[in-house]
Enzyme design. Structure first.
Site, PDB file in Angstrom:
ATOM      1  N   SER A   1      -8.277  -4.697   5.574  1.00 21.26           N
ATOM      2  CA  SER A   1      -8.844  -4.509   4.230  1.00 21.26           C
ATOM      3  C   SER A   1      -9.139  -5.801   3.461  1.00 21.26           C
ATOM      4  O   SER A   1      -8.755  -5.935   2.301  1.00 21.26           O
ATOM      5  CB  SER A   1      -7.910  -3.620   3.388  1.00 21.26           C
ATOM      6  OG  SER A   1      -7.748  -2.371   3.995  1.00 21.26           O
TER       7      SER A   1
ATOM      8  N   SER B   1      -7.337  -5.798  -5.410  1.00 23.70           N
ATOM      9  CA  SER B   1      -8.463  -6.298  -4.616  1.00 23.70           C
ATOM     10  C   SER B   1      -9.752  -6.247  -5.426  1.00 23.70           C
ATOM     11  O   SER B   1      -9.833  -5.566  -6.459  1.00 23.70           O
ATOM     12  CB  SER B   1      -8.620  -5.463  -3.342  1.00 23.70           C
ATOM     13  OG  SER B   1      -9.226  -4.233  -3.658  1.00 23.70           O
TER      14      SER B   1
ATOM     15  N   ASP C   1       0.825  -1.216   0.000  1.00 24.61           N
ATOM     16  CA  ASP C   1       0.000   0.000   0.000  1.00 24.61           C
ATOM     17  C   ASP C   1       0.858   1.265   0.000  1.00 24.61           C
ATOM     18  O   ASP C   1       1.957   1.275   0.561  1.00 24.61           O
ATOM     19  CB  ASP C   1      -0.892  -0.031   1.251  1.00 24.61           C
ATOM     20  CG  ASP C   1      -1.996   1.009   1.180  1.00 24.61           C
ATOM     21  OD1 ASP C   1      -2.273   1.521   0.079  1.00 24.61           O
ATOM     22  OD2 ASP C   1      -2.574   1.302   2.232  1.00 24.61           O
TER      23      ASP C   1
ATOM     24  N   ASN D   1     -10.668  -2.760  -6.029  1.00 26.55           N
ATOM     25  CA  ASN D   1      -9.812  -1.874  -6.832  1.00 26.55           C
ATOM     26  C   ASN D   1     -10.379  -1.547  -8.224  1.00 26.55           C
ATOM     27  O   ASN D   1      -9.930  -0.609  -8.872  1.00 26.55           O
ATOM     28  CB  ASN D   1      -8.395  -2.438  -6.984  1.00 26.55           C
ATOM     29  CG  ASN D   1      -7.564  -2.318  -5.712  1.00 26.55           C
ATOM     30  OD1 ASN D   1      -6.675  -3.122  -5.457  1.00 26.55           O
ATOM     31  ND2 ASN D   1      -7.851  -1.310  -4.888  1.00 26.55           N
TER      32      ASN D   1
HETATM   33  C1  FPP Z   1      -1.976   0.094  -3.251  1.00 28.65           C
HETATM   34  O1  FPP Z   1      -1.474   1.418  -3.299  1.00 28.65           O
HETATM   35  C2  FPP Z   1      -1.513  -0.678  -4.377  1.00 28.65           C
HETATM   36  C3  FPP Z   1      -2.280  -1.241  -5.352  1.00 28.65           C
HETATM   37  C4  FPP Z   1      -3.755  -1.156  -5.369  1.00 28.65           C
HETATM   38  C5  FPP Z   1      -1.711  -1.966  -6.483  1.00 28.65           C
HETATM   39  C6  FPP Z   1      -0.499  -2.810  -6.182  1.00 28.65           C
HETATM   40  C7  FPP Z   1       0.165  -3.065  -7.463  1.00 28.65           C
HETATM   41  C8  FPP Z   1       1.493  -3.084  -7.641  1.00 28.65           C
HETATM   42  C9  FPP Z   1       2.490  -2.976  -6.552  1.00 28.65           C
HETATM   43  C10 FPP Z   1       2.010  -3.165  -9.038  1.00 28.65           C
HETATM   44  C11 FPP Z   1       1.887  -4.501  -9.674  1.00 28.65           C
HETATM   45  C12 FPP Z   1       2.686  -5.536  -8.971  1.00 28.65           C
HETATM   46  C13 FPP Z   1       3.578  -6.341  -9.530  1.00 28.65           C
HETATM   47  C14 FPP Z   1       4.287  -7.275  -8.648  1.00 28.65           C
HETATM   48  C15 FPP Z   1       3.926  -6.349 -10.959  1.00 28.65           C
HETATM   49  P1  FPP Z   1      -2.515   2.591  -3.461  1.00 28.65           P
HETATM   50  O2  FPP Z   1      -2.663   2.883  -4.912  1.00 28.65           O
HETATM   51  O3  FPP Z   1      -3.781   2.247  -2.739  1.00 28.65           O
HETATM   52  O4  FPP Z   1      -1.779   3.766  -2.744  1.00 28.65           O
HETATM   53  P2  FPP Z   1      -2.450   4.970  -1.958  1.00 28.65           P
HETATM   54  O5  FPP Z   1      -3.182   4.373  -0.790  1.00 28.65           O
HETATM   55  O6  FPP Z   1      -1.289   5.797  -1.551  1.00 28.65           O
HETATM   56  O7  FPP Z   1      -3.365   5.666  -2.931  1.00 28.65           O
END
Ligand code: FPP
Length: 235
Positions: free
Chosen positions: A191, A60, A15, A63
């Site tokens: 979550s 998720s 996150d 998302n």
């Molecule tokens: C949460 O940060 C992250 C996600 C919803 C996506 C996770 C995806 C990756 C790390 C990239 C793909 C992974 C690989 C291994 C290729 P957020 O966007 O909710 O951050 P915020 O809370 O600061 O808005």
């Protein structure tokens, strides 16, 4: 001093990608790219430490509510990562599993997931479980549906059902529960991440944003885990 055992299974909520990008005046997708790098770094370090399972929350069931641009950016990153992983498979010996409802993914991404799972099924160095279109309650409901179908078909007896037996109907079938769950980015919630599997896990919440997560942060989380007294309801 006695060497404390490594957790066999570490689970991470990746996150803070969006905030990391915002702080730098970059688009959110740049945060996800940096997050994918952080994942690569962390997975390699887990292998060095001898951690057997690493489960990460990549996308998720909630998302999908994000902008189409952001969702397709994350999907593209995942496809790129899996293509590279398939190419490097012989070298890295990482086993891949996917937790979540893959039916909603594009046919191309789903095929990459199934290929990675099939082609890595004999590897045992470290197992990465990607949670993709994953929600913990959704996983349990899908498990209940599968179980109910077995009851209908006369293959299962509800009065004989145990927790152990039901766990085989979950995406995580056969994977030991995580001893340690890490959530970076300062949020203090779970979550919908692995609700069945984490009832006895130690949770470590950290202030670092996921793209900045380093091997030193993983060491710090493991040190916190080692400092806790795990009793599983005993004395
Ligand atoms: C949460 O940060 C992250 C996600 C919803 C996506 C996770 C995806 C990756 C790390 C990239 C793909 C992974 C690989 C291994 C290729 P957020 O966007 O909710 O951050 P915020 O809370 O600061 O808005």
């Amino acid at each position: 001093m006695e060497k404390l055992p490594m957790p066999r299974h570490i689970a991470i909520i990746m996150d803070g990608n969006g905030r990391w990008a915002k702080k730098r005046g970059l688009p959110r997708t740049a945060g996800h790219s940096a997050g994918a790098e952080a994942f690569r770094r962390t997975a390699n370090y887990c292998r060095t430490l001898g951690v057997e399972y690493l489960t990460v929350y990549a996308f998720s069931t909630e998302n999908w509510k994000r902008s189409e641009e952001e969702v397709s950016g994350i999907m593209k990153l995942l496809a790129k990562y899996l293509q590279e992983a398939l190419r490097d498979m012989e070298k890295n010996h990482v086993r891949f599993r996917f937790f979540g409802d893959l039916s909603r993914l594009s046919p191309e991404l789903r095929r990459l997931c199934l290929d990675a799972e099939a082609r890595s099924s004999e590897y045992h160095e470290v197992q990465v479980n990607f949670c993709l279109n994953y929600g913990g309650r959704d996983e349990i409901v899908r498990g209940i549906r599968a179980y109910a179908r077995d009851v209908q078909a006369g293959k299962a007896d509800p009065d004989a059902l145990t927790e152990e037996m039901f766990s085989h109907y979950l995406d995580s079938a056969g994977v030991p529960d995580p001893e340690l769950v890490i959530r970076p980015s300062g949020e203090l919630r779970t979550s919908n991440f692995l609700p069945w599997q984490t009832v006895y896990s130690e949770f470590v919440f950290m202030d670092v944003l996921w793209p900045d997560f380093s091997p030193a942060d993983l060491d710090a989380a493991i040190a916190q885990y080692h400092g806790r007294n795990r009793r599983f309801g005993g004395v």
